[in-house]
Scaffold this active site. Structure first.
Site, short mmCIF file in Angstrom:
data_model
loop_
_atom_site.label_atom_id
_atom_site.label_comp_id
_atom_site.label_asym_id
_atom_site.label_seq_id
_atom_site.Cartn_x
_atom_site.Cartn_y
_atom_site.Cartn_z
N LYS A 1 1.59 -1.19 -0.08
CA LYS A 1 -0.01 -0.18 -0.41
C LYS A 1 1.05 1.21 0.12
O LYS A 1 0.23 2.60 -0.82
CB LYS A 1 -1.02 -0.41 1.71
CG LYS A 1 -1.75 -1.24 1.25
CD LYS A 1 -2.71 -1.54 2.10
CE LYS A 1 -3.74 -2.40 2.36
NZ LYS A 1 -4.68 -2.91 3.62
N GLN B 1 -4.80 -1.54 9.42
CA GLN B 1 -4.44 -2.54 9.16
C GLN B 1 -4.89 -4.10 9.82
O GLN B 1 -4.43 -4.19 11.29
CB GLN B 1 -2.77 -3.34 8.61
CG GLN B 1 -2.86 -4.30 7.64
CD GLN B 1 -3.12 -4.40 6.47
OE1 GLN B 1 -3.87 -3.27 5.73
NE2 GLN B 1 -3.56 -5.74 5.80
N ASP C 1 -10.85 3.11 4.36
CA ASP C 1 -11.00 1.39 4.14
C ASP C 1 -12.44 0.79 4.24
O ASP C 1 -12.78 -0.03 3.47
CB ASP C 1 -10.66 0.61 5.68
CG ASP C 1 -9.31 -0.03 5.70
OD1 ASP C 1 -8.42 -0.89 4.08
OD2 ASP C 1 -8.86 -0.62 6.14
N1 GUN Z 1 -6.92 -7.09 6.08
C1 GUN Z 1 -7.01 -7.99 5.37
N2 GUN Z 1 -7.63 -6.70 4.18
C2 GUN Z 1 -7.37 -5.47 5.15
C3 GUN Z 1 -7.53 -4.67 4.36
O1 GUN Z 1 -8.33 -3.88 2.75
N3 GUN Z 1 -7.65 -3.21 5.03
C4 GUN Z 1 -7.46 -3.47 6.23
N4 GUN Z 1 -6.96 -2.23 7.00
N5 GUN Z 1 -7.04 -4.55 7.37
C5 GUN Z 1 -6.93 -5.67 6.33
#
Ligand code: GUN
Length: 293
Positions: free
Chosen positions: A52, A96, A119
């Protein structure tokens, strides 16, 4: 059979975003800024967050990574969320998941200002999505519908079977496929670990979205000839053939299922790269204040 190339589509969208960032900067507007909070050292989460941050650099965004050790308290994490909520330079941020057991994911998610929730996990964004209002769409469902749109896959009146009922994929993608719009207008069936006759339901599907996290669960005898198969699985399976010592494995037994499909996404290189692009799109929307003032 056509392979849906998420890597190529995501590269194209990243170019579109990068062009927009150049335009924004030339107009004297601020550089979009995404912050990511990472707790602990889980291998999968480390990789996702690093990807990311790298994607932000590629499109010209500013990014900030905030790390905590596994034993961080819930209060410390809540203070960090509060700080980011109030930081005018941060347009959007993510925490995350998964978080350690002693921290409530729901509490953290609800503490995030929904206007910075790129998100799309906050109940305000989930609720607005459910009734078709402008919102931050969560990354994976948004990436899936973008792939369907870019490949002009017909969804209207089709039977879409979603495998999995997670809050971050199964539930939201089933709502999007149900939406009275394109992509959408599907008859949707959601299957999960307690569903009886999954095979009988899957063979009736025009579109299958597999998001169970169960490697190679979907076999050829569960798929109708000509179906569209979207594989959201990304389980790390140990492998002696790769440098990292694991191989990302989808929920679809690709080699046997692919010949029966009209369209199919590979793993890796299908839905995965689209997820990050969706996050970038949301961050851009947040920076431009296009959804919430
Ligand atoms: N863990 C797995 N996928 C995601 C996501 O899209 N965002 C976040 N914050 N955590 C995750």
């Amino acid at each position: 059979m056509q392979i849906i190339d998420g890597k190529a589509v995501s590269a194209q969208i990243k170019l579109e975003i990068a062009e927009e960032v150049v335009r924004l900067k030339s107009e004297g507007k601020k550089t979009p800024h995404l912050a990511a909070v990472l707790v602990g050292h889980d291998g999968g989460s480390e990789t996702y967050v690093a990807n990311k941050v790298r994607a932000c650099e590629e499109v010209g965004f500013k990014s900030t990574l905030i790390r905590f050790e596994e034993n961080v308290s819930e209060d410390e994490l809540l203070s960090c969320v509060e700080r980011l909520n109030n930081d005018d330079d941060v347009d959007g941020f993510i925490v995350q998941l998964p978080l350690p057991e002693h921290i409530s994911e729901n509490k953290i998610t609800e503490a995030i200002d929904y206007r910075k929730d790129v998100d799309g996990f906050h109940p305000v964004n989930v609720g607005r999505m459910a009734i078709g209002l402008p919102c931050f769409l969560s990354a994976t469902p948004s990436g899936i519908v973008e792939l369907l749109r870019r490949y002009k896959i017909e969804t209207r009146g089709k039977h879409c079977v979603v495998l999995g009922r997670s809050n971050i994929v199964g539930k939201p993608v089933s709502m999007l496929m149900l939406q009275k719009s394109y992509p959408g207008d599907c008859t949707v069936t959601v299957c999960h670990s307690r569903t009886k006759n999954i095979k009988e339901i899957c063979v009736q599907a025009d579109i299958i979205i597999a998001a169970l996290g169960s490697p190679e669960f979907l076999k050829a005898d569960m798929v109708k000839e000509g179906a569209v198969v979207i594989d959201v699985g990304t389980t790390r399976v140990p492998s002696t053939k790769t440098k990292s010592g694991f191989k990302l494995t989808g929920d679809v037994a690709f080699d046997e299922v692919a010949p029966k499909c009209s369209f199919i996404t590979p793993v890796p290189g299908g839905v995965g790269p689209m997820t990050i692009v969706s996050l970038l799109k949301n961050t851009l929307l947040a920076a431009k204040k296009e959804i919430y003032r």
